[in-house]
Design a protein around this motif. Sequence first.
Motif, PDB file in Angstrom:
ATOM      1  N   MET A  49       0.818  -1.217   0.000  1.00  0.00           N
ATOM      2  CA  MET A  49       0.000   0.000   0.000  1.00  0.00           C
ATOM      3  C   MET A  49       0.852   1.267   0.000  1.00  0.00           C
ATOM      4  SD  MET A  49      -3.316  -0.961   0.354  1.00  0.00           S
ATOM      5  CE  MET A  49      -4.451  -0.578   1.667  1.00  0.00           C
ATOM      6  N   ASN A  53      -0.443   3.549  -2.929  1.00  0.00           N
ATOM      7  CA  ASN A  53      -1.359   4.656  -2.641  1.00  0.00           C
ATOM      8  C   ASN A  53      -1.007   5.956  -3.359  1.00  0.00           C
ATOM      9  OD1 ASN A  53      -2.384   3.750   0.768  1.00  0.00           O
ATOM     10  ND2 ASN A  53      -3.005   2.971  -1.220  1.00  0.00           N
ATOM     11  N   THR A  58      -4.713   0.502  -4.872  1.00  0.00           N
ATOM     12  CA  THR A  58      -4.765  -0.154  -3.569  1.00  0.00           C
ATOM     13  C   THR A  58      -5.139  -1.611  -3.759  1.00  0.00           C
ATOM     14  OG1 THR A  58      -5.584   0.050  -1.290  1.00  0.00           O
ATOM     15  CG2 THR A  58      -7.226   0.249  -3.028  1.00  0.00           C
ATOM     16  N   VAL A  60      -7.493  -4.740  -2.606  1.00  0.00           N
ATOM     17  CA  VAL A  60      -8.774  -5.013  -1.949  1.00  0.00           C
ATOM     18  C   VAL A  60      -8.955  -6.522  -1.854  1.00  0.00           C
ATOM     19  CG1 VAL A  60      -9.924  -2.855  -2.575  1.00  0.00           C
ATOM     20  CG2 VAL A  60     -10.046  -4.800  -4.136  1.00  0.00           C
ATOM     21  N   THR A 117      -8.051   3.755  -7.099  1.00  0.00           N
ATOM     22  CA  THR A 117      -8.823   4.357  -6.009  1.00  0.00           C
ATOM     23  C   THR A 117      -9.744   5.473  -6.482  1.00  0.00           C
ATOM     24  OG1 THR A 117      -6.945   5.804  -5.489  1.00  0.00           O
ATOM     25  CG2 THR A 117      -7.148   3.763  -4.224  1.00  0.00           C
ATOM     26  N   ARG A 120     -12.333   3.072  -8.948  1.00  0.00           N
ATOM     27  CA  ARG A 120     -12.730   1.840  -8.247  1.00  0.00           C
ATOM     28  C   ARG A 120     -12.751   0.640  -9.176  1.00  0.00           C
ATOM     29  NH1 ARG A 120     -11.550   3.388  -3.460  1.00  0.00           N
ATOM     30  NH2 ARG A 120     -12.711   1.661  -2.526  1.00  0.00           N
ATOM     31  N   ASN A 173      -9.815   2.582   3.077  1.00  0.00           N
ATOM     32  CA  ASN A 173     -10.229   2.610   1.674  1.00  0.00           C
ATOM     33  C   ASN A 173     -11.568   3.305   1.457  1.00  0.00           C
ATOM     34  OD1 ASN A 173      -8.004   1.311   0.437  1.00  0.00           O
ATOM     35  ND2 ASN A 173      -8.741  -0.684   1.128  1.00  0.00           N
ATOM     36  N   HIS A 175     -14.561   2.328   2.448  1.00  0.00           N
ATOM     37  CA  HIS A 175     -15.757   1.483   2.422  1.00  0.00           C
ATOM     38  C   HIS A 175     -15.824   0.651   3.700  1.00  0.00           C
ATOM     39  CE1 HIS A 175     -12.979  -1.446   0.020  1.00  0.00           C
ATOM     40  NE2 HIS A 175     -12.810  -1.606   1.302  1.00  0.00           N
ATOM     41  N   ASN A 177     -15.282  -1.978   6.255  1.00  0.00           N
ATOM     42  CA  ASN A 177     -14.084  -2.793   6.437  1.00  0.00           C
ATOM     43  C   ASN A 177     -14.389  -4.280   6.263  1.00  0.00           C
ATOM     44  OD1 ASN A 177     -12.414  -4.403   8.745  1.00  0.00           O
ATOM     45  ND2 ASN A 177     -11.154  -2.862   7.731  1.00  0.00           N
ATOM     46  N   GLU A 209     -19.000  -3.082  -2.850  1.00  0.00           N
ATOM     47  CA  GLU A 209     -18.666  -2.239  -1.709  1.00  0.00           C
ATOM     48  C   GLU A 209     -19.938  -1.684  -1.060  1.00  0.00           C
ATOM     49  OE1 GLU A 209     -14.357  -0.375  -2.968  1.00  0.00           O
ATOM     50  OE2 GLU A 209     -16.149   0.699  -3.608  1.00  0.00           O
TER      51      GLU A 209
END
Length: 255
Positions: A49, A53, A58, A60, A117, A120, A173, A175, A177, A209
């Motif tokens: 990350m 970032n 990122t 997921v 990011t 998405r 992120n 959303h 977790n 998400e």
Amino acid sequence: MEMLSKVGSYAFLAEPFHCDFSHRLFLGHLGNHMLNAADFHSNDRGYGMSYLNPLHRTWVLSRLAIEMNEMPQAYERFTIDTWVDSVMRFFTSRNFRVSVGGTVCGYGKSIWAMIDTDSRQPVDILAVRDGLIKQYIETETACPIDKSSRVKMGEAARQIGSIATNYSDVDINGHVNSVKYIEHVLDLWPLDWYRRHRVKRFEIAYVAESHCGDILNFYREEIAENEYGIKITKSNGNTLEEIEVVRCKVDFEEY
């Protein structure tokens, strides 16, 4: 960049306030430690990350299966070993091994995607640092548990609860977790159930998400004795439509 070992090994402590009434580590906290180990492992090797970032990328989590013979107990120190065993353009698989005092007490298998990011949308994992991750693929270390299955929910599934999502559900992120879903699912059974049963295997697949303010709706179906399928949908005050976000399977074992 110096090449490190393909398998990373990370030490953790079963802190007492992360343990349940039986003094065993909550499964959600074990899952969180696994995700921490994955983060440490990928960061140390240059595709984590901290590198991604600034590039608006990122990792997921897409799927996670945890199978335990015994959970670490309060104040016990335990080790999580983790390694990547395959990588494709949009997905990579990562394994975990949990040990206490040198004795293996369980394993995990996970599938990850890399996303942009901003949009998405999935991005090409192999385009990061010219596919550096491929140099860390480890296929010799065993992870002897089944991969996640595709959980089928039938007509018998019924809604057994809904909750609102709030500040503490949302992670870095933006959303809900990954581990929060595990905690919410395990809360579907009463405390007395856990006096007689333990979680032998937990599978979770992330479909979409959800975000702060969404309502999560939980549907449960008994697939076999002590084996349950769970579907989580999201809805909000603007529409009656429910969108599936998570699907789980929980296998219990009687004490």
